[in-house]
Motif scaffolding. Structure first.
Motif, PDB file in Angstrom:
ATOM      1  N   MET A   1       0.992  -1.189   0.063  1.00  0.00           N
ATOM      2  CA  MET A   1      -0.123   0.118  -0.008  1.00  0.00           C
ATOM      3  C   MET A   1       0.850   1.313  -0.089  1.00  0.00           C
ATOM      4  O   MET A   1       1.980   1.211   0.662  1.00  0.00           O
ATOM      5  CB  MET A   1      -0.953  -0.143   1.324  1.00  0.00           C
ATOM      6  N   GLY A   2       0.423   2.408  -0.709  1.00  0.00           N
ATOM      7  CA  GLY A   2       1.044   3.719  -0.434  1.00  0.00           C
ATOM      8  C   GLY A   2       2.370   3.970  -1.463  1.00  0.00           C
ATOM      9  O   GLY A   2       2.332   3.782  -2.550  1.00  0.00           O
ATOM     10  N   THR A   3       3.226   4.388  -0.700  1.00  0.00           N
ATOM     11  CA  THR A   3       4.603   5.230  -1.233  1.00  0.00           C
ATOM     12  C   THR A   3       5.006   4.566  -2.543  1.00  0.00           C
ATOM     13  O   THR A   3       5.275   3.188  -2.326  1.00  0.00           O
ATOM     14  CB  THR A   3       5.369   5.451  -0.236  1.00  0.00           C
ATOM     15  N   THR A  47       4.878   0.033   7.364  1.00  0.00           N
ATOM     16  CA  THR A  47       4.983   1.347   6.706  1.00  0.00           C
ATOM     17  C   THR A  47       4.017   1.209   5.573  1.00  0.00           C
ATOM     18  O   THR A  47       3.410   0.079   5.314  1.00  0.00           O
ATOM     19  CB  THR A  47       6.199   2.055   6.354  1.00  0.00           C
ATOM     20  N   TRP A  48       3.777   2.423   4.682  1.00  0.00           N
ATOM     21  CA  TRP A  48       3.101   2.347   3.534  1.00  0.00           C
ATOM     22  C   TRP A  48       3.918   2.029   2.554  1.00  0.00           C
ATOM     23  O   TRP A  48       3.551   1.842   1.231  1.00  0.00           O
ATOM     24  CB  TRP A  48       2.605   3.910   3.437  1.00  0.00           C
ATOM     25  N   GLY A 349      -4.365   2.388   7.345  1.00  0.00           N
ATOM     26  CA  GLY A 349      -2.675   2.076   7.773  1.00  0.00           C
ATOM     27  C   GLY A 349      -2.308   3.527   8.677  1.00  0.00           C
ATOM     28  O   GLY A 349      -2.828   4.416   8.611  1.00  0.00           O
ATOM     29  N   VAL A 351       1.269   5.062   9.458  1.00  0.00           N
ATOM     30  CA  VAL A 351       2.647   5.398   9.009  1.00  0.00           C
ATOM     31  C   VAL A 351       3.530   6.167  10.152  1.00  0.00           C
ATOM     32  O   VAL A 351       2.983   7.393  10.401  1.00  0.00           O
ATOM     33  CB  VAL A 351       2.768   5.641   7.653  1.00  0.00           C
ATOM     34  N   VAL A 399      -5.926   3.527   3.108  1.00  0.00           N
ATOM     35  CA  VAL A 399      -5.259   3.632   1.783  1.00  0.00           C
ATOM     36  C   VAL A 399      -5.955   3.428   0.623  1.00  0.00           C
ATOM     37  O   VAL A 399      -5.686   3.530  -0.618  1.00  0.00           O
ATOM     38  CB  VAL A 399      -4.170   2.343   1.860  1.00  0.00           C
ATOM     39  N   MET A 405      -5.148   9.791   0.995  1.00  0.00           N
ATOM     40  CA  MET A 405      -3.688   9.297   0.744  1.00  0.00           C
ATOM     41  C   MET A 405      -2.687  10.374   0.387  1.00  0.00           C
ATOM     42  O   MET A 405      -1.706  10.785   0.601  1.00  0.00           O
ATOM     43  CB  MET A 405      -3.612   8.097   0.008  1.00  0.00           C
ATOM     44  N   GLU A 409       0.518  12.466   2.043  1.00  0.00           N
ATOM     45  CA  GLU A 409       1.525  12.252   1.330  1.00  0.00           C
ATOM     46  C   GLU A 409       2.139  13.862   1.523  1.00  0.00           C
ATOM     47  O   GLU A 409       3.319  14.045   1.661  1.00  0.00           O
ATOM     48  CB  GLU A 409       1.385  11.941  -0.193  1.00  0.00           C
TER      49      GLU A 409
END
Length: 474
Positions: A1-3, A47-48, A349, A351, A399, A405, A409
């Motif tokens: 998920m994510g970054t 984390t993401w 999530g 982080v 997420v 999201m 960020e």
């Protein structure tokens, strides 16, 4: 998920990887594990950053195991990623190019304790709690406490810090010497047990914080401390974060030898109350700890109580009872889980990210960060080792919600930019890993990155040690 991660080094050739796995299987038997579940456990999950599992996991039991893995992997140009307990927070144990994860948890022996010299020699898989349990009967303890029961090898690799850093320093201050397996499988010894040395380059501190990118730590010599005669812990609530931060600044500037100073903002106190069954006022809170003789801790507690009142704090209540101290600090250590419980759900999530600023800018940085959270309509309780200007945000996002999201960020990016603009750093103790590579150039400049790349190439010419971490691609 994510970054999204942009620094993805190339995977090894399939034939080379197959050859390495075959040789490792012959050498280690069932201590080489290739099941999907175990491999994913050795990728990153906290984390993401997406989980990037290795191609295999070797359970090391002695230094010779590390050496043989490195030799086999170097011959086949296959990446090697060290793994302690997996508590790192910026993707340090991920395997973006695949390769072999060396799990060091079974290398958990305390090899020697030199009580008269206040040091000990340990294997990298020894955890913080296990070491302190081993030392307790000798009246000694290891003071670096990042919260998680991390391995000492991992703590050295990420230059970990924690709640006691304001008095006892960080891993940078606690490691006297290392033994490190280099790229050809041979061992570098970086120092001795002497408390100081001017003998050559400071190789010890080159590897402390290198996150396994220059070699793999196989043994550590670390400083110890005597267990204080008396330990007092206390708590005081404030009307504002700014007032709490000002009290911290004044306590440090006036020379009160505080062992721990932890800030929890109102959102974090609320989370801790719910999770740890506490009844603290849901306003900004400082948790304190003082070490020394009975008279000393009483004087220190009284002096801080006066400072707190001058900064808008309420009554400063403190105790020397171990059970009461443990309850307070356990709530602090459970901060991540308390935040996670605020918003349950499979798609939610959390982080944890951190920055660090000069202590004179701490109040401004924390206050502006809270204002940013309100503007972006985000939930991110704040907690920090504010005695050295370091604080953490635990950002909670869905997420599956693209808009949330994106705001998350933006918040994390602005947090780092704010800290750097205040002469601070993008990370006080979590490290760079994969997650914060993009901020190094602005913080240190291109010349510093070129120097890091030159060191990496000199010590790891085949780029097999934890590739894709710390230094971004040129």
């Amino acid at each position: 998920m994510g970054t999204t991660i942009t620094n993805n080094p190339p995977r090894p050739e399939p034939k080379a990887l197959a050859s390495a796995l075959e040789q490792l299987a012959a050498r280690f038997g069932n201590r080489l594990i290739t099941s999907q579940a175990v491999r994913e456990q050795h990728g990153h999950t906290t984390t993401w950053i997406p989980n990037q599992p290795p191609d295999g996991v070797v359970m090391a039991q002695e230094t010779a195991d590390i050496q043989d893995v490195v030799r086999i992997c170097a011959k086949n140009r296959v990446p090697v990623i060290p793994f302690g307990t997996g508590t790192s927070l910026e993707g340090q144990v991920n395997a973006p190019a695949g390769g072999i994860s060396i799990d060091l948890r079974d290398m958990n022996k305390v090899l020697a304790v030199h009580a008269e010299d206040l040091d000990c020699v340990i294997q990298p898989g020894v955890t913080r709690k296990a070491l302190n349990e081993h030392l307790r009967d000798q009246g000694l303890f290891f003071p670096i406490d990042p919260g998680a029961d991390a391995s000492l090898g991992g703590m050295a690799s990420t230059r970990a810090s924690g709640t006691n850093a304001v008095r006892y320093g960080t891993m940078r201050d606690s490691v006297l010497a290392l033994k490190v397996v280099r790229g050809d499988g041979e061992i570098i010894t970086t120092g001795t047990r002497a408390k100081k040395s001017s003998a050559g380059y400071d190789l010890t501190h080159l590897f402390v914080g290198a996150e396994g990118t220059l070699g793999i730590i196989s043994e550590l010599t670390i400083r110890l401390r005597g267990i204080p005669e008396t330990i007092a812990a206390g708590a005081v609530s404030f009307e504002t974060v700014h007032g709490a931060c000002q009290a911290v600044i004044l306590a440090i500037q006036t020379g009160i030898p505080v062992a721990r100073i932890e800030l929890l903002n109102a959102a974090q106190v609320k989370a801790c109350n719910a999770y740890s069954k506490l009844t603290l006022p849901e306003t900004p809170l400082l948790l304190m700890e003082f070490h020394g003789s009975e008279i000393e801790v009483a004087e220190q507690s009284k002096a801080f109580g006066e400072i707190a009142r001058d900064c808008g704090g309420g009554e400063f209540s403190w105790t020397t009872k171990p059970e009461d101290r443990t309850k307070l600090w356990q709530a602090r250590h459970d901060a991540y889980w308390s935040v996670k419980a605020l918003r349950p759900g499979d798609s939610i999530g959390v982080v944890a990210t951190d920055v660090c600023v000069p202590i004179s800018r701490l109040a401004d940085c924390v206050s502006e960060t809270e204002e940013d959270l309100k503007r972006l309509n985000l939930l991110s309780p704040i907690v920090g080792h504010v005695g050295d200007g370091n604080f953490h945000c635990s950002l909670v996002c869905d997420v599956n919600d693209a808009d949330e999201m994106a705001r998350g960020e933006e918040f994390m990016h602005r947090l780092v930019e704010r800290a750097q603009a205040m002469d601070g750093t993008c990370t006080g103790e979590h490290g760079i890993g994969q997650g914060k590579q993009k901020y190094l150039k602005a913080e240190l400049g291109p010349e510093a990155l070129d120097a890091m790349r030159a060191l990496k190439k000199a010590l790891d010419p085949l780029n097999i040690f934890n590739p894709g971490k710390i230094v971004p691609e040129a």
